[in-house]
Enzyme design. Structure first.
Site, PDB file in Angstrom:
ATOM      1  N   HIS A 132       2.988   3.254  -9.045  1.00 53.34           N
ATOM      2  CA  HIS A 132       2.841   1.798  -9.185  1.00 53.34           C
ATOM      3  C   HIS A 132       4.094   1.203  -9.848  1.00 53.34           C
ATOM      4  CE1 HIS A 132      -1.156   1.829  -7.663  1.00 53.34           C
ATOM      5  NE2 HIS A 132      -1.684   2.493  -8.669  1.00 53.34           N
TER       6      HIS A 132
ATOM      7  N   ASP B  29       0.824  -1.207   0.000  1.00 54.42           N
ATOM      8  CA  ASP B  29       0.000   0.000   0.000  1.00 54.42           C
ATOM      9  C   ASP B  29       0.862   1.264   0.000  1.00 54.42           C
ATOM     10  OD1 ASP B  29      -2.253   1.527   0.035  1.00 54.42           O
ATOM     11  OD2 ASP B  29      -2.794   1.121   2.116  1.00 54.42           O
TER      12      ASP B  29
ATOM     13  N   LEU C 135      10.653 -21.301  -3.958  1.00 56.81           N
ATOM     14  CA  LEU C 135       9.699 -20.338  -3.388  1.00 56.81           C
ATOM     15  C   LEU C 135       8.335 -20.414  -4.075  1.00 56.81           C
ATOM     16  CD1 LEU C 135       9.036 -17.692  -1.717  1.00 56.81           C
ATOM     17  CD2 LEU C 135       9.938 -16.421  -3.682  1.00 56.81           C
TER      18      LEU C 135
END
Ligand code: FPP
Length: 259
Positions: free
Chosen positions: A56, A39, A150
């Protein structure tokens, strides 16, 4: 061009190692699954007098380092909230910028992620996405489906309630077909029908920018997670701050409802 071919999985990629962070030996205890709500991109852009899309984009740059560091530490799973079911209501240009970033991210990262044995899973309903994005995401999932390193979960057009409703429908269909008795439905049955089936529950949830909300992210999976809310806006969230969150996690007394 892939940096290494399939046979070279698990090798270190020269020059790609995270240098700023610690090694797994430096932590008392590491989470098995980290979830991040990235955020603050909008506020970061405003603070730098830039268009929201630039915020972004800067947030995506940041993401690369955080993924690398998670992988270097050997944390088994990382979930990232990239686009919620509610994000469609943002201005058209912003939605388009985020959709473009999805394409750019996979175009630039997929070779390295695959070479590092990372398995990508998209959490969310891909059917509502534009075709180019849908195909890119399916290709990334398929290409890395045999990888054993991962688990990188990227939530796109994702909502936690929607995920639980979807799981409920799947379970109900099995009951209707006579494959499952209602009495046999357990918490594990629900977990097995979520996007994250087979993965550990979230141990640590990080939301940057100081906001303290869950925003419909991984509602079922965070039941016993530790939460941390660093003030940094996502594009400023560094490997150093990530290490601080991991150190803080290691010091927490987790009782899971017991004494
Ligand atoms: C929240 O910041 C962030 C988002 C809605 C998008 C997060 C996406 C990325 C970091 C990049 C895309 C990722 C991939 C994997 C392609 P905000 O805009 O709500 O910030 P604000 O609250 O300051 O306005």
């Amino acid at each position: 061009m892939p940096i290494f071919g399939k046979a070279d999985k698990n090798r270190t990629i020269p020059g790609k190692k995270s240098t700023a962070g610690k090694s797994s030996a430096d932590f008392a205890r590491l989470p098995r699954h980290v979830a991040i709500i990235m955020d603050g991109n909008g506020r970061w852009a405003k603070r730098h007098k830039l268009a929201i899309a630039k915020g972004h984009r800067q947030g995506t740059e940041n993401l690369r380092e955080i993924i690398r560091h998670t992988d270097d530490l050997g944390i088994p799973a990382l979930s990232l909230y990239a686009f919620s079911t509610e994000n469609w209501s943002r201005p058209r240009e912003e939605v388009e910028a985020l959709m473009q970033l999805i394409l750019d991210f996979f175009a630039s990262e997929i070779d390295e992620l695959d070479a590092k044995n990372v398995r990508i899973l998209i959490l969310g309903d891909k059917s509502r996405l534009p075709e180019a994005q849908r195909l890119t995401l399916i290709e990334a999932e398929e290409r890395t489906s045999g990888n054993t390193g991962l688990r990188l979960n990227i939530a796109i057009n994702y909502g936690g309630r929607d995920e639980i409703a979807r799981a409920s429908r799947e379970i109900a269909k099995k009951v209707a077909r006579g494959e499952l008795l209602p009495e046999a439905i357990t918490e594990q049955t629900v977990a097995d029908h979520l996007y994250t089936a087979g993965q550990p529950d979230v141990d640590l949830l990080i939301r940057t920018s100081g906001e303290k909300r869950l925003s419909n992210f991984l509602l079922f999976q965070v039941a016993y997670a530790e939460f941390t809310f660093p003030k940094a806006l996502w594009p400023d969230f560094s490997v150093k701050l990530y290490d601080e969150a991991l150190t803080d996690f290691g010091a927490r007394d987790r009782r899971f409802g017991g004494r």
